[in-house]
Design a protein around this motif. Structure first.
Motif, short mmCIF file in Angstrom:
data_model
loop_
_atom_site.label_atom_id
_atom_site.label_comp_id
_atom_site.label_asym_id
_atom_site.label_seq_id
_atom_site.Cartn_x
_atom_site.Cartn_y
_atom_site.Cartn_z
N ALA B 124 -82.89 54.20 -32.73
CA ALA B 124 -84.09 54.19 -31.87
C ALA B 124 -85.12 55.20 -32.37
O ALA B 124 -86.32 54.93 -32.35
N ALA B 125 -84.64 56.34 -32.83
CA ALA B 125 -85.56 57.38 -33.28
C ALA B 125 -86.27 57.01 -34.57
O ALA B 125 -87.37 57.50 -34.83
N LEU B 126 -85.66 56.16 -35.36
CA LEU B 126 -86.19 55.93 -36.70
C LEU B 126 -86.50 54.48 -37.05
O LEU B 126 -86.90 54.18 -38.17
N ALA B 127 -86.33 53.58 -36.08
CA ALA B 127 -86.54 52.16 -36.39
C ALA B 127 -87.98 51.90 -36.81
O ALA B 127 -88.92 52.36 -36.18
N GLU B 128 -88.14 51.17 -37.92
CA GLU B 128 -89.49 50.83 -38.39
C GLU B 128 -89.69 49.33 -38.42
O GLU B 128 -90.81 48.86 -38.51
N ASP B 129 -88.58 48.59 -38.43
CA ASP B 129 -88.71 47.14 -38.55
C ASP B 129 -87.50 46.51 -37.88
O ASP B 129 -86.58 47.19 -37.44
N GLY B 130 -87.51 45.18 -37.85
CA GLY B 130 -86.41 44.47 -37.23
C GLY B 130 -86.81 43.03 -37.04
O GLY B 130 -87.90 42.61 -37.43
N MET B 131 -85.91 42.23 -36.47
CA MET B 131 -86.27 40.84 -36.22
C MET B 131 -86.23 40.58 -34.72
O MET B 131 -85.49 41.22 -33.98
N PHE B 132 -87.02 39.63 -34.29
CA PHE B 132 -86.93 39.17 -32.91
C PHE B 132 -86.72 37.67 -32.96
O PHE B 132 -87.59 36.93 -33.40
N LEU B 133 -85.54 37.26 -32.54
CA LEU B 133 -85.24 35.83 -32.47
C LEU B 133 -85.21 35.45 -31.00
O LEU B 133 -84.44 36.02 -30.23
N ASP B 134 -86.05 34.52 -30.64
CA ASP B 134 -86.16 34.14 -29.24
C ASP B 134 -85.89 32.64 -29.14
O ASP B 134 -86.69 31.83 -29.56
N ILE B 135 -84.71 32.31 -28.64
CA ILE B 135 -84.34 30.89 -28.57
C ILE B 135 -84.63 30.44 -27.13
O ILE B 135 -83.95 30.87 -26.20
N PRO B 136 -85.63 29.56 -26.96
CA PRO B 136 -86.01 29.17 -25.60
C PRO B 136 -84.92 28.35 -24.91
O PRO B 136 -84.04 27.80 -25.57
#
Lengths: 246, 413
Positions: B124-136
């Protein structure tokens, strides 16, 4: 084919084989009978290369080679097969995978081409039919949940597929009812011929009504004390080991 | 308090220098607070008794290089894939348009301990990127691959991706995650997942961790499962010098299910830790855990598994099994199962075994002509079967089998 001379072996410092001599020519079936503790199972394990037995003397030649210098897998590739008294369960290893891996390992060591899955299945199904084995035994884990009779039939199936020149049958009749005994014996008899020898290790004469031996040897206290024709088995059954071996 | 006084000092200093993406603001503050307060846990902390993070606290990690690398990628196994290189999501190498994490604000930092445990706080302190997968709701998304690759040129970097996976009601997805990197580079991969499984939704998550042999892998998955939903996790820990993998899952609605299976293949000089925390918070839920660890050479394996059954969680059906196979006398396995049960109508069982390869089985195989190396490989695979069989998707299963064989070939070489 197989020649054992003055073989001595011990386990945990206890001497079990005490100078055993035995010769099995090609194409012959020999029976070894003896009381409990005579060294019957030790002999089968020493010949097949199980760890834990110390060979302290003597020699064993198989097809002219020093059998005792070989790893268990080399012995199998050279033509030796041990049908276990208590076949081992291998949970998580499918019977078909096991049989094909074994067959191809031996074919590879013999310089023969490996069988693909289809070729193998065709071969295995044919053999299983002869042994009255249901096909779903290929899908199950090796010996897992098999009845005593099924385990022994699985041993004979392995033998039929691997096509050995010498089969050692270690108390193959133990735990079998008469129908299973007949099926197993038929499986062994089907292999008989000039290129196949067998060492039938048994406690009782009964099995030898179905697999009729060319020679019978009496093993007592780590040595062959008497040899004879198939009638020797009947004599042992009638009079007991103590009298015959005396 | 003086942030420079604890063992996370280097990480805190780096966090200060980071630009803060809009989505990360609140999360980062939570992470920084937790990290500044407690630092990285030492072995005095109960949950870290068997796993020593001090090499990570002492290490010096750098930032990812500015120039974008174009490494060779593994062949795709499906149509949709998201690719991270040196910790950054690469739209140019991905075949699925990623959604920005700023759209996931409602989830970030909210799922089951996902900001406060040490592994998650560091992220949490260092996150700069990531993915967001949103399956409706209602969508059957099929197989999606998540690939993380570290390049040799990046050197000893640290990266802390924060991934969010949200499934609407009745949706389903199969996520196949692979992590790879070069041997001989002491980088840190610290991914955190927040997974929200909606009512009746199904998420199958297979993770194949094959980080380089000098790498550190600190990961946690946090999942919240609504009524009738299912979350299946299979994690293969086969790489990294030091790997810790946590799963925190909460069964929050009736008839939800969670399966956590895993295999750890631990080579000489390595350490692998699987730690699970499963919270039965609702009635009529089922959970299954099967973990298998294979240890070679001088290696160490850890399994810690806690099942918490709240008072409301009547008719809970829980099962946990953890087994280790020691291939050497110098290997060590530490296992700590924990049950904490406040409901009275509960079926919960757990077991653990540690043993060596069975000599009788080995001899049986060899007596059939199978060479010793091959026989051993067969028995190790058989040992893993019960856990691996939990992976139903054929593509994921094939990828897993390949990874297991790859590990074994390296081991036997």
């Amino acid at each position: 084919m197989l020649k054992i001379e003055g073989l001595t072996a011990e386990i945990d410092g206890k001497q079990i084989l005490k100078g055993l001599d035995l010769e099995v020519p090609a194409g012959e079936v020999h029976a070894i009978m003896g009381p409990n503790g005579a060294g019957k199972s030790t002999l089968s394990y020493v010949l097949s290369g199980r760890e834990g037995y110390e060979i302290t003397g003597g020699s064993v030649t198989f097809h002219g080679k020093d059998l005792l210098a070989m790893e268990p897998e080399e012995r199998a590739a050279t033509g030796l097969f041990l049908a276990f008294q208590y076949p081992v369960e291998l949970p998580g290893v499918g019977n078909a995978t096991f049989l094909r891996t074994a067959l191809n390992a031996i074919r590879r060591q013999r310089g023969e081409p490996e069988l693909d899955a289809m070729q193998f299945l065709k071969l295995a199904r044919g053999r299983m039919k002869e042994l009255s084995m249901p096909e779903d035994m290929l899908k199950r884990g090796v010996n897992v949940g098999f009845s005593g009779g099924e385990k022994k039939r699985n041993e004979v199936l392995q033998m039929a597929l691997l096509n050995p020149s010498l089969a050692i049958l270690d108390e193959t009749d133990s735990g079998l009812d008469i129908d299973a005994l007949k099926i197993v014996s038929d499986g062994v008899n089907a292999l008989r011929g000039p290129g196949f020898s067998a060492l039938v290790i048994t406690h009782y004469q009964r099995l030898l009504n179905y697999i009729v031996p060319d020679r019978v040897h009496v093993l007592v206290n780590g040595r062959i004390v008497k040899s004879g024709g198939k009638e020797l088995a009947l004599e042992l059954e009638a009079h007991g080991y103590a009298e015959v071996a005396a | 308090m003086n942030a420079m006084s604890n063992n996370a000092e280097a990480f805190l200093r780096r966090a200060e220098a980071l630009a803060t993406p809009a989505w990360a603001g609140a999360l980062r503050r939570q992470g920084l607070d937790a990290l500044a307060k407690s630092g990285l846990p030492t072995r005095r902390a109960e949950a870290y008794k068997y796993t020593d993070l001090s090499p990570i606290a002492r290490a010096e990690f750098g930032a990812a290089p500015a120039a974008l690398a174009r490494p060779a990628l593994p062949a795709p196994r499906g149509r949709a894939r998201l690719v991270f290189v040196d910790g950054l999501l690469r739209a140019d190498l991905s075949t699925l348009p990623p959604r920005p994490l700023s759209d996931a604000a409602a989830v970030l930092g909210t799922v089951e301990n996902s900001a406060v445990t040490p592994v998650a706080a560091l992220n949490a302190a260092l996150a700069e990127d990531g993915m967001f997968l949103d399956i409706p709701a209602g969508e059957q998304a099929g197989l999606i691959e998540l690939v993380s690759i570290v390049t040799e040129a990046a050197g000893p970097i640290a990266f802390h991706p924060r991934h969010v996976l949200r499934l609407g009601q009745g949706a389903s997805v199969t996520l196949l995650e692979t992590c790879q990197g070069p041997d001989g580079v002491a980088y840190l991969h610290n991914p955190v997942f927040e997974v929200v499984v909606g009512e009746g939704a199904t998420c199958a998550h297979t993770r194949i961790q094959q980080e380089g042999g000098s790498a550190y892998f600190l990961s946690s998955v946090h999942a919240r499962i609504a009524a009738g939903g299912t979350y299946d996790n299979f994690t293969l820990n086969a790489g990294a010098k030091l790997a810790r993998n946590e799963i925190h899952a909460a069964l929050e609605g009736p008839k939800a299910a969670c399966h956590m299976n895993g295999a750890q293949l631990v080579g000489d000089g390595r350490h692998a830790d699987s730690t699970t925390f499963l919270h039965h918070a609702a009635p009529d839920c089922a959970s299954r855990q099967t973990y298998k660890t294979v240890l070679a050479g001088r290696s160490r394996g850890v399994f810690q598994g806690k099942i918490l059954v709240s008072q409301a969680a009547q008719r809970t059906d829980g099962y946990q099994m953890n087994q280790a196979l020691l291939l050497s006398e110098d290997a060590e396995m530490d296992a700590k199962p924990q049950l904490e049960i406040y409901a009275d109508d509960v079926k919960c069982s757990h077991g653990a075994t540690v043993g060596a390869l069975d000599e009788a089985q080995l001899f049986y195989l060899r007596s059939r002509g199978i060479p010793e190396k091959e026989a051993r490989a067969m028995l190790v695979q058989a040992f893993l079967t019960e856990a691996v069989d939990g992976v139903a998707d054929e593509t994921c299963r094939a990828a897993l089998d390949e990874a297991v064989m790859g590990w074994w070939r390296e081991m036997a070489a």
